[in-house]
Design an enzyme around this catalytic site. Structure first.
Site, PDB file in Angstrom:
ATOM      1  N   ASP A  66       0.804  -1.226  -0.208  1.00 23.24           N
ATOM      2  CA  ASP A  66      -0.017  -0.095  -0.124  1.00 23.24           C
ATOM      3  C   ASP A  66       0.791   1.319  -0.085  1.00 23.24           C
ATOM      4  OD1 ASP A  66      -2.307  -1.270   0.017  1.00 23.24           O
ATOM      5  OD2 ASP A  66      -2.926  -0.489   1.987  1.00 23.24           O
ATOM      6  N   TYR A  68       1.940   4.858   1.575  1.00 23.68           N
ATOM      7  CA  TYR A  68       1.872   5.383   3.202  1.00 23.68           C
ATOM      8  C   TYR A  68       0.452   6.061   3.277  1.00 23.68           C
ATOM      9  CZ  TYR A  68       6.908   4.460   3.086  1.00 23.68           C
ATOM     10  OH  TYR A  68       8.131   3.585   3.255  1.00 23.68           O
ATOM     11  N   PHE A  79       7.767   2.698  -0.916  1.00 18.50           N
ATOM     12  CA  PHE A  79       8.556   2.601   0.286  1.00 18.50           C
ATOM     13  C   PHE A  79       9.489   4.071   0.217  1.00 18.50           C
ATOM     14  CE2 PHE A  79       8.958  -1.935  -0.445  1.00 18.50           C
ATOM     15  CZ  PHE A  79       8.585  -2.329   0.778  1.00 18.50           C
ATOM     16  N   HIS A 188       9.826  -9.346   4.821  1.00 17.85           N
ATOM     17  CA  HIS A 188       9.531  -7.870   4.418  1.00 17.85           C
ATOM     18  C   HIS A 188      10.584  -6.855   5.477  1.00 17.85           C
ATOM     19  CE1 HIS A 188       7.170  -3.860   4.627  1.00 17.85           C
ATOM     20  NE2 HIS A 188       6.744  -4.423   3.477  1.00 17.85           N
TER      21      HIS A 188
END
Length: 224
Positions: A66, A68, A79, A188
């Site tokens: 997703d 942020y 990211f 992750h």
């Protein structure tokens, strides 16, 4: 869908996808959401990953989940955050792994535009989200769209590197042709899982070794 920018190479590749019924429904959903709630990233940045990294220039794909969902964070690249935003924990852990893997000191800036301009497609599986509600725009059509993106890259690309961090990205990567492309998997980089196999994965050096082996310039991960 709000007015967005996309590189002409992607427009050609995804032209048929944009005309499908599900994408038209997705467009209506995002437009309505943006008119009634706060949606991230802002409209002009929804397709920013496709603006900065042309299809033919793509060498590496990093898959997020997703955008942020905090104020000012999402900028259209997974990211990544703009330089005036504090580094999110996952990005801090990515930087730590780069430093350990390559022996370089990463800057304290979080804008990954220069990775994108070097051929790193920083792709979230879902390209929009409602403010402060993680996962709120999942299962609205974005996953089908980004599956199509991955399929096009797998089918038409050659010797790409896919970095799949966490189970979600790994499950989504099942459509990638492993005979044509290098697929690297790890936990992750979230603080909840980084110690379970992200730290020490050495994906950044492995990526550059692969690119060098096929005569392609390596990624300058330090260039932020």
């Amino acid at each position: 869908m709000p007015q967005v920018k996309i590189h002409p190479s992607w427009s050609r590749v995804l032209e048929a996808e944009f005309e499908k019924d599900y994408f038209k429904e997705l467009t209506s959903f995002v437009r309505h959401a943006a008119s009634t709630t706060t949606v991230y990233p802002e409209g002009k940045n929804i397709f920013r990953a496709f603006e900065l990294c042309p299809f033919e220039s793509t060498k590496v794909v990093i898959l997020g989940q997703d955008p942020y969902h905090g104020p000012g964070q999402a900028n259209g690249l997974c990211f990544s955050v703009n330089d005036d935003i504090r580094l999110p924990p996952s990005l801090q852990n990515i930087y730590k792994e780069i430093q350990t893997d390559l022996g370089i000191t990463m800057p304290r800036k979080g804008n990954l535009d220069n990775w994108a301009r070097q051929g790193v497609l920083l792709l979230n599986a879902t390209l929009t989200v409602q403010a402060n509600q993680a996962g709120s725009h999942q299962r609205k059509g974005w996953e089908q769209f980004t599956d199509a993106v991955i399929q096009e890259l797998s089918d038409k690309g050659e010797n790409l590197v896919f970095l799949l961090w966490g189970k979600y990205a790994q499950d989504k990567g099942r459509i990638i042709d492993r005979d044509k492309h290098l697929v690297l998997t790890a936990a992750h980089p979230s603080p909840l899982s980084a110690y379970n196999g992200f730290y020490g994965c050495k994906h950044f050096s492995q990526t550059n070794q692969h690119l060098t082996s096929i005569g392609s310039p390596p990624i300058n991960w330090e260039k932020i």
